[in-house]
Design a protein around this motif. Structure first.
Motif, PDB file in Angstrom:
ATOM      1  N   ASP A 133      21.385  33.212  63.153  1.00  0.00           N
ATOM      2  CA  ASP A 133      20.753  33.790  61.762  1.00  0.00           C
ATOM      3  C   ASP A 133      20.083  35.061  61.874  1.00  0.00           C
ATOM      4  OD1 ASP A 133      20.205  30.410  60.183  1.00  0.00           O
ATOM      5  OD2 ASP A 133      22.003  31.744  60.281  1.00  0.00           O
ATOM      6  N   LYS A 134      19.185  35.250  62.790  1.00  0.00           N
ATOM      7  CA  LYS A 134      18.421  36.288  62.957  1.00  0.00           C
ATOM      8  C   LYS A 134      19.444  37.774  63.294  1.00  0.00           C
ATOM      9  CE  LYS A 134      14.307  35.225  62.449  1.00  0.00           C
ATOM     10  NZ  LYS A 134      13.528  35.618  61.196  1.00  0.00           N
ATOM     11  N   CYS A 135      20.360  37.489  64.110  1.00  0.00           N
ATOM     12  CA  CYS A 135      21.335  38.592  64.444  1.00  0.00           C
ATOM     13  C   CYS A 135      22.010  39.036  63.035  1.00  0.00           C
ATOM     14  CB  CYS A 135      22.361  38.097  65.392  1.00  0.00           C
ATOM     15  SG  CYS A 135      21.613  37.783  67.171  1.00  0.00           S
TER      16      CYS A 135
ATOM     17  N   VAL B 159      20.433  26.840  68.127  1.00  0.00           N
ATOM     18  CA  VAL B 159      20.809  28.114  68.508  1.00  0.00           C
ATOM     19  C   VAL B 159      20.945  28.884  67.064  1.00  0.00           C
ATOM     20  CG1 VAL B 159      23.231  29.324  69.155  1.00  0.00           C
ATOM     21  CG2 VAL B 159      22.422  27.451  70.639  1.00  0.00           C
ATOM     22  N   THR B 160      21.477  27.893  65.853  1.00  0.00           N
ATOM     23  CA  THR B 160      21.486  28.661  64.806  1.00  0.00           C
ATOM     24  C   THR B 160      20.446  29.665  64.375  1.00  0.00           C
ATOM     25  OG1 THR B 160      22.994  26.914  63.850  1.00  0.00           O
ATOM     26  CG2 THR B 160      21.586  28.190  62.169  1.00  0.00           C
ATOM     27  N   PHE B 161      19.294  29.397  64.829  1.00  0.00           N
ATOM     28  CA  PHE B 161      18.146  30.306  64.415  1.00  0.00           C
ATOM     29  C   PHE B 161      18.360  31.552  65.053  1.00  0.00           C
ATOM     30  CE2 PHE B 161      14.027  31.358  63.814  1.00  0.00           C
ATOM     31  CZ  PHE B 161      13.583  32.395  64.772  1.00  0.00           C
TER      32      PHE B 161
ATOM     33  N   PRO C 141      30.965  28.759  65.645  1.00  0.00           N
ATOM     34  CA  PRO C 141      32.315  29.133  65.062  1.00  0.00           C
ATOM     35  C   PRO C 141      32.554  28.230  63.595  1.00  0.00           C
ATOM     36  CG  PRO C 141      32.922  28.707  67.163  1.00  0.00           C
ATOM     37  CD  PRO C 141      31.243  28.328  67.056  1.00  0.00           C
ATOM     38  N   THR C 142      32.333  26.997  63.562  1.00  0.00           N
ATOM     39  CA  THR C 142      32.623  26.518  62.339  1.00  0.00           C
ATOM     40  C   THR C 142      31.692  26.899  61.196  1.00  0.00           C
ATOM     41  OG1 THR C 142      30.951  24.413  63.101  1.00  0.00           O
ATOM     42  CG2 THR C 142      33.331  24.251  63.542  1.00  0.00           C
ATOM     43  N   ARG C 143      30.526  27.418  61.512  1.00  0.00           N
ATOM     44  CA  ARG C 143      29.690  27.890  60.520  1.00  0.00           C
ATOM     45  C   ARG C 143      29.707  29.224  59.956  1.00  0.00           C
ATOM     46  NH1 ARG C 143      24.674  25.076  59.171  1.00  0.00           N
ATOM     47  NH2 ARG C 143      23.455  26.435  60.529  1.00  0.00           N
ATOM     48  N   TRP C 144      30.648  30.016  60.916  1.00  0.00           N
ATOM     49  CA  TRP C 144      30.582  31.495  60.533  1.00  0.00           C
ATOM     50  C   TRP C 144      31.825  31.921  60.285  1.00  0.00           C
ATOM     51  CZ3 TRP C 144      32.920  36.013  62.120  1.00  0.00           C
ATOM     52  CH2 TRP C 144      32.102  37.190  61.827  1.00  0.00           C
ATOM     53  N   PHE C 145      32.998  31.460  60.844  1.00  0.00           N
ATOM     54  CA  PHE C 145      34.273  32.210  60.237  1.00  0.00           C
ATOM     55  C   PHE C 145      34.466  31.653  58.837  1.00  0.00           C
ATOM     56  CE2 PHE C 145      35.602  34.574  63.990  1.00  0.00           C
ATOM     57  CZ  PHE C 145      35.158  33.764  64.822  1.00  0.00           C
TER      58      PHE C 145
ATOM     59  N   GLU D 158      26.253  30.641  58.375  1.00  0.00           N
ATOM     60  CA  GLU D 158      25.766  31.633  59.174  1.00  0.00           C
ATOM     61  C   GLU D 158      26.058  33.159  58.961  1.00  0.00           C
ATOM     62  OE1 GLU D 158      26.836  30.601  63.287  1.00  0.00           O
ATOM     63  OE2 GLU D 158      25.162  29.130  63.401  1.00  0.00           O
ATOM     64  N   LEU D 159      27.028  33.294  57.801  1.00  0.00           N
ATOM     65  CA  LEU D 159      27.443  34.604  57.330  1.00  0.00           C
ATOM     66  C   LEU D 159      26.841  34.818  56.238  1.00  0.00           C
ATOM     67  CD1 LEU D 159      29.141  36.673  58.588  1.00  0.00           C
ATOM     68  CD2 LEU D 159      31.096  35.555  57.543  1.00  0.00           C
TER      69      LEU D 159
END
Lengths: 389, 571, 444
Positions: free
Chosen positions: C339-341, C334-336, C58-62, C75-76
């Motif tokens: 990112d792929k998604c 998990v980030t890997f 969450p801290t790296r996407w929203f 991540e976005l």
């Protein structure tokens, strides 16, 4: 007495909502500002909703000198001769390693180490080596318990019984890796906020917050979802009723207040625990805390903070992972059998009169609760909305 | 006694009518089918003229469908809002509301949805007094027999011969092309539900024998008036029957009928709809609060605040048949779980509402201290004595207050962190002392300031920024303290009762009451002699002869016509 | 000074009738999803969902900022090229009213059905993509297409409930045969037959207009203007139906693609990415040829079994095993997979945007709703599940915004998207998830 990272004082609102969520989960959710129902109880009654209810963790430097307790894979590798271990650790052999360690979690007749830990014979996992841990002295002079080492609390109180922490304190889920606490703590407290596992407290007969030798303390489960603000803090002044799904989930204790600290006499506490983590999904379980004692200090902002000490059987303590069944072992890598073996070995309470063995471990939970209105109900009677449609 | 409609249709409308109504509707009478299978229908009388077209509100549409077709028929769609004219009611705006293309599209979708359900296999038997000879073919006789009684309820009057023929023709043509009689019925019914005769309450006038040369509303229009004013729904079968027999132009019979309707539990729907209009409840849809300043405010609270006000009003004015002036002083209201934290009270009901009564020194008195009123007339991050004072003037006293001039600098009053001006009272002192501002602020602030112990969401606070909040104020030259003091003075001020009386009259007629001074004076006298009981006021206005007199010029006089601003309009 | 009614300001509202037009939306969709393109020929509007499992860090996407021009976190970052066509939806909750939170199930089910999940593999009610399909999917060869790029025919959140679940297509070659094998409908060669129901509705509206004279004869002048407005609106509705009765414009982007090579179907990430690309391209062409207007794409499954090639550690395992280091605030391994998604999502959006249609692209004429089934997989949290929309549904919704729901129920999303796509619905969802409040910030 409490985890190293204390509650953030009310009024602090982290810039990122999610960071706030994570920060809040470690020491329990932070409280809303000062307009709590006043510090003097009305009619001697005070209600609270728990914002923290998770294992108390102490981050001592020498507690886990050999590192964290192993995952299933790590424990499997440790059990092998060195040459075989090194061979399997080669990248090319990863599929073989995975196959082999995963094979160790299942047993005959559809059993697995998490659903049926008692069927598997595993070595103990790494335990706490330090001397300091939060908790209460549960057994007094020691009669009725099995011989064990005690801890000294961070405040210097000796005779602390917390064998559960000794057994589990070096696991990833308790300890975490960042110096605060692990997923068990975060997870349990998060579930308080979402309402999946909400616990309420009602004090009756409180005449004085510093000194009162007769207070009725009711602790129980509620089906009412807590009201959170936009920062995921508990809003004070919300109303909760005790759940009527099981009268056993409303526990009446006797307590006294000395020097601003409320302590209760030992009693059993049972609370609902509705979550499953996989395996037998949706199955309901419960907290079964024996000879439990609360030790709560009244805070200036109207909340209470402290510890809940009790005995739990290894099975009940591990219940959410046990419900996870195979998934907990082969996906989350939790070595339930090693945990079970350690807990059983370190059990210090509830001696079985026939075998003489102790069947439960002492434990301490970090607890905190925010002011709320708690509506009591007589067991079996439901509250009907009066008036209005 | 009832129209020759299908059994369940009769029953539904009968159930909607209280038992007392049966006493007058059962009077011996020469009965004939009101809207029979044969194509005999009431022709338009000579001199009939349409004097008002009042668009149905969402609540009225839904209530009408539920009463005519039953509560299990779903209405799914979005209603084009009716614009409220300045200082007037939505009921008045309805009299000039049009329907835009997007709005009609929604009505069309809703109509097709309702019609589809009414004539589906599960429901159709309840609405059909006949079966078609062949389900795959048109059947004019059965179509007429089915649709004509329904049309009487939808249009709130009997269908004309032309209308019956048109509707049967639609059903037949649709049945032919689709190969299903029932599809034909569905399409015809959806056309009826989209027709202006349904979507608008059409008020027709006839010559007034008591005032030659003048017009009065005819019986069917009176039936609609009574039904929408008192129950916020379409006229029942009994009411339509009374209209057909000419009972509603006879003052004595009208009185009996109206009295029965006022005694019915359905009066609550009418009272709710009235106060939602008078107190501008549509503003609740836009209510938003700063989540940092007001963490206790959330969507559940926003939903509960107007409902709390309506429950309080219904309890005082309907259930207890109380004096209208007590809504300014009563300490009784209702709460649900979501409102508990706002009022800081325990709420035992997990999902419902329960009554509470505040202690005298809580300073919660009546409508002025309801969270909904206080929150609505505050800003998103702070309270507003000026907005509250203005709302009291405009909503409760019917005294419009001018807008602020365009060049006002709001910086001081908006800055809640100012160390020198810590309370709203201090911040507003700038306006109070500036002569160009004070003429209006003198009207609003002294009555808004006593409410300052309630913050922007209506929660109690004793201090603002560390300073005790001063609750003093003045109203009409008299000093007062707090909400209870203000409520007391309002309750004895005649403007409050005059205001609600004029609003009810406006609501009933759909016309501004600006030029109705004589009528209003008479009403106020009657209201007073009724002990200011609100239900008595409703009865009085429901039967007021002047409300049914039409001062319209006869047809044919030239007047201004606003050009439609929609591209593609023919004019 | 007493200020009475008499001194009320006058002149604000002159007695003349005011014909107020309050269009709720700039562009309207008829009941079958047709919109008016600039040329006046109808362009179908499409709807679809895109699902990925195990949420985000969450801290790296929203984004921190709400509204337009939202900040793109790490991540976005993959969506950067299409950010202006994508909305981010955050801070919507799923109250379960005491029903158990079934990990990796309750979240997705709650979003798609507006109800609490009550068992594995069963939807407790109809998913809203099916309700939209009932509205706009009845004219095409396929009412909807369900595809899953990591295997599993039950990897689907689309169905009517009561045991009905639309199975997902897994294999690229099987999908190809289904779409472009025998049965393929070439939109540019088939003959057009007008829908008899639409014809019937059209003639009914004419009959409504026939009643006009009778009404007008009795009206005063001021009401005549409003009646005029009403019948103008009727004429508008008639025009919309006329559009449906005319032969649609040729689909310029339609061209039968080549059959793909047979590929393995499994959860190895690199393989999944490739299969996803192939099946996306096939789906896009199926829409460009108007063989379907509704779709549901599942990139991975809820309890994601994605792995890296040569590794046996699944995405799911990592979310549970990898401890959360609060100093970092996220799980690096998990980030890997996250990112792929996100890269796959960006590919999907780009593929739609690459087809020109009229004066826009296929993406502009679509509304794609992307969502996961959890916020933070480790804790199985279902409040604040990450969601996105791509495309503007022919201009019906705004794009390029981050909209925060303030803790309101996630069923507002399903309600709003149904309304945007023309489903006549004003409330949706069950129990605490029932709502009648659409997300007005989304609507154009």
């Amino acid at each position: 007495m409490t985890a190293a990272l204390d509650n953030a004082p009310p009024g602090i609102r982290p810039a990122s909502r999610t960071l706030g969520l994570v920060a809040a989960l470690i020491g329990g959710s932070t409280l809303l500002g000062a307009s709590a129902p006043g510090p003097t109880p009305a009619k001697g009654e005070m209600g609270f909703v728990f914002t923290a209810f998770a294992p108390a963790v102490y981050q001592g430097k020498d507690d886990c000198p050999e590192g964290l307790a192993g995952t299933v894979k790590e424990n499997y590798l440790t059990s092998l001769p060195l040459a075989e271990r090194d061979r399997l650790l080669l990248k090319a052999n990863e599929p073989e390693l995975t196959r082999k360690w995963k094979a160790t979690v299942v047993g005959p007749n559809n059993t697995n180490i998490c659903a049926n830990p008692e069927l598997f014979d595993r070595p103990m996992q790494k335990t706490i080596q330090g001397k300091v841990a939060p908790g209460l002295d549960l057994d007094g002079d020691g009669a009725g318990s099995c011989p064990h080492e005690t801890f000294t609390s961070p405040d210097g109180v000796t005779g602390v019984d917390n064998q559960a922490y000794r057994a589990m304190g070096c696991t990833r889920t308790y300890r975490g890796v960042d110096g605060s606490a692990g997923d068990a703590v975060r997870g349990f407290n998060a579930l308080l906020a979402t309402g999946e596992h909400s616990v309420i407290l009602l004090l009756r007969g409180v005449d004085d917050l510093t000194s009162d030798d007769d207070v009725q303390v009711i602790i129980g489960s509620t089906d009412d979802r807590p009201i959170l603000d936009s920062q995921r803090h508990f809003v004070t002044g919300a109303s909760f009723t005790f759940s009527d799904r099981n009268p056993a989930w409303r526990n009446v204790l006797h307590g006294r207040i000395v020097n601003g600290v409320l302590t209760t006499d030992p009693a059993d506490i049972r609370l609902k625990r509705p979550w499953g983590q996989g395996g037998v999904r949706g199955a309901q379980s419960e907290w079964d805390l024996r000879r439990a004692r609360l030790q709560l200090r009244f805070q200036p902002d109207g909340s209470v903070k402290g510890l809940l000490g009790a005995y739990q059987t290894p099975r009940n303590l591990m219940l959410s992972t046990i419900l996870g069944g195979l998934g907990a072992a082969d996906t989350a890598g939790i070595d339930c059998a090693a945990q079970y073996a350690t807990l059983t070995r370190l059990a210090d309470g509830l001696r079985d009169p026939k075998t003489g063995q102790c069947t439960a471990v002492s434990l301490a939970l970090d607890v905190g609760a925010a002011p709320a209105f708690v509506i009591d109900r007589a067991p079996g009677r439901s509250i009907v909305a009066a008036g209005g449609r | 006694m009832f129209a020759a409609a299908s059994p369940v249709l009769r029953l539904r409308l009968a159930l909607a009518v209280m038992t007392p109504l049966l006493t007058w509707s059962c009077m011996p009478v020469q009965s004939g089918p009101v809207a029979g299978v044969a194509a005999s229908a009431a022709p338009a009388p000579v001199g009939q003229q349409i004097v008002a077209m009042r668009r149905l509100t969402e609540a009225q549409y839904r209530n009408a469908v539920a009463d005519i077709f039953g509560p299990d028929i779903q209405v799914a769609g979005r209603f084009e809002p009716i614009v409220r004219p300045a200082h007037q009611l939505i009921a008045t705006g309805a009299a000039s509301a049009s329907i835009s293309p997007a709005g009609l599209e929604q009505f069309d979708a809703m109509a097709r949805g309702v019609a589809g359900q009414v004539f589906d296999a599960k429901h159709r038997a309840a609405f059909m007094p006949c079966t078609p000879k062949d389900e795959a073919l048109p059947d004019e006789g059965c179509a007429r027999a089915t649709l004509t009684p329904i049309g009487r309820y939808l249009f709130r009057r009997p269908m004309t011969a032309e209308e019956q023929a048109a509707v049967a023709g639609m059903a037949g043509a649709a049945a032919r092309t689709s190969g299903s009689f029932y599809t034909g019925l569905q399409l015809a019914l959806s056309a009826m539900l989209t027709a202006p005769d349904f979507l608008y309450v059409i008020e027709t006038a006839e010559p007034d024998p008591d005032r030659p040369g003048q017009l009065r509303l005819d019986n069917y229009s009176r039936a609609s008036r009574l039904s929408f004013l008192l129950w916020n729904t379409t006229p029942s079968a009994a009411l339509l029957a009374a209209a057909e027999r000419g009972r509603l132009v006879d003052p004595d019979q009208m009185q009996v009928i109206a009295e029965d309707m006022v005694k019915s539990p359905r009066l609550e729907d009418g009272v709710r709809a009235f106060f939602s209009d008078m107190l501008m409840f549509e503003k609740f849809d836009d209510l938003a609060k700063d989540p940092v300043v007001y963490p206790r405010f959330n969507a559940e609270v926003a939903k509960a605040l107007p409902e709390q006000m309506l429950r309080m009003l219904v309890d005082e004015l309907v259930t207890r048949n109380g004096d209208y002036r007590e809504i300014f002083t009563t300490r009784r209201t209702f709460v649900n779980r979501a409102l508990g934290p706002v009022y800081n009270v325990p709420v035992a009901s997990r999902t419902g509402w329960e009554p509470i009564e505040f202690a005298p020194d809580d300073d919660r008195a009546g409508i002025l201290s309801q969270g909904g009123f206080l929150a609505l007339y505050s800003h998103s991050g702070r309270s507003s004595p000026t907005l509250r004072g203005r709302a009291i003037r405009e909503r409760l006293l019917c005294q419009p207050v001018p807008d602020p001039p365009g060049n006002v600098n709001f910086a001081v009053v908006q800055d809640t962190t100012n160390k020198e001006f810590r309370t709203a009272r201090a911040r507003l002192s700038a306006h109070a002392n500036d002569p160009s501002c004070s003429s209006c602020h003198r009207i609003t602030d002294p009555i808004g300031l006593p409410l300052e112990r309630f913050d922007g969401i209506g929660a109690y606070r004793a201090q603002e920024n560390g300073v005790d909040i001063d609750r003093s104020g003045t109203f009409e030259g008299k000093a007062l303290m707090g909400a209870s003091g203000l409520g007391m003075l309002l309750s004895v001020n005649p403007a409050t009762t005059e205001c609600v009386a004029s609003r009810v009259l406006e609501y009933a007629t759909g016309r501004s009451t600006e030029d109705e001074d004589k009528v209003l004076a008479k009403l106020e006298q009657g209201f007073s002699s009724d002990g200011y009981r609100f239900s008595a006021l409703l009865l009085r206005i429901a039967t007021l002869p002047e409300a049914y007199q039409v001062r319209a010029a006869p047809l044919g006089a030239p007047s201004k016509v606003a050009l439609s601003s929609i591209p593609g309009a023919t004019r | 000074m007493t200020f009475s009614r008499r001194t009320a300001l006058r002149g604000l509202f002159h007695g003349a009738a005011v014909a107020v037009s309050l269009p709720l939306l700039d562009l309207f969709l008829d009941g079958n999803g047709q919109a008016m393109a600039a040329t006046g020929a109808p362009v179908p509007i499409r709807f679809g969902t895109w699902f990925w499992g195990l949420g985000v860090n969450p801290t790296r996407w929203f984004p921190d900022k709400t509204g337009p021009d939202y900040d793109l976190k790490v991540e976005l970052a993959a969506i950067k090229a299409y950010q202006h066509k994508i909305n981010i939806l955050s801070d919507f909750n799923i109250p379960l009213d005491g029903a158990p939170n079934l990990p990796h199930t309750s979240g997705g089910v709650g979003i798609r059905t507006g109800r609490a999940a009550n068992g594995e593999g069963n939807l407790p009610g109809a998913s809203f993509d099916v309700l939209i399909g009932d509205q706009i999917g009845t004219k095409t060869r396929f009412r909807s297409l369900e595809i899953a790029s990591s295997g599993g025919t039950r990897n689907s959140l689309s169905g009517r409930g009561a045991g009905n679940l639309n199975p997902a297509e897994n294999s690229p070659t099987a999908l190809y045969t289904r779409l472009f094998g025998p049965g393929f409908r070439d939109p540019n060669s088939s003959s057009f037959t007008p829908d008899p129901t639409v014809m019937a509705r059209r003639s009914v509206l004419s009959s409504v207009t026939d009643q006009r004279k009778a009404l007008e004869a009795k009206l005063g002048a001021s009401d005549k203007a409003r009646l005029d407005q009403y019948f103008t609106s009727v004429r508008q509705l008639e025009s919309q139906l006329d559009v449906e009765l005319t032969k649609p414009a040729p689909m310029e982007g339609c061209a039968v693609p080549r059959k793909p090579v047979e590929r393995e179907v499994n959860s190895e990430i690199e393989n999944v990415v490739e299969n996803h690309k192939i099946m996306t391209d096939l789906l896009v062409m199926a829409m460009a040829c108007d063989n379907t207007r509704v779709f549901n794409m599942n990139f991975n499954n809820g309890a994601s079994s994605l792995t890296r090639i040569g590794s046996t550690i699944t995405h799911h395992q990592l979310t549970h095993e990898e401890p959360l280091d609060n100093r970092l605030g996220y799980q690096p391994d998990v980030t890997f997979f996250v990112d792929k998604c996100m890269e796959a999502w960006a590919y999907f959006v780009g593929a739609l945007d690459g087809v020109r249609e009229g004066d826009g692209t296929l993406l502009d004429h679509s509304l794609v709703f992307a969502h996961s089934e959890t916020e933070f997989a480790k804790l199985h949290t279902i409040d604040n599940i990450p969601m996105m929309t791509a495309g503007s549904a022919g201009g019906r919704i705004k794009t390029g915004m981050h909209i925060a729901g303030g803790g309101t129920v996630v069923s507002r999303v399903g309600l709003t998207l149904q309304q945007v796509m023309g489903v006549p619905v004003d409330r949706w969802g069950a129990q605490s998830l029932e709502t009648n409040k659409p997300i007005s910030e989304l609507l154009a």
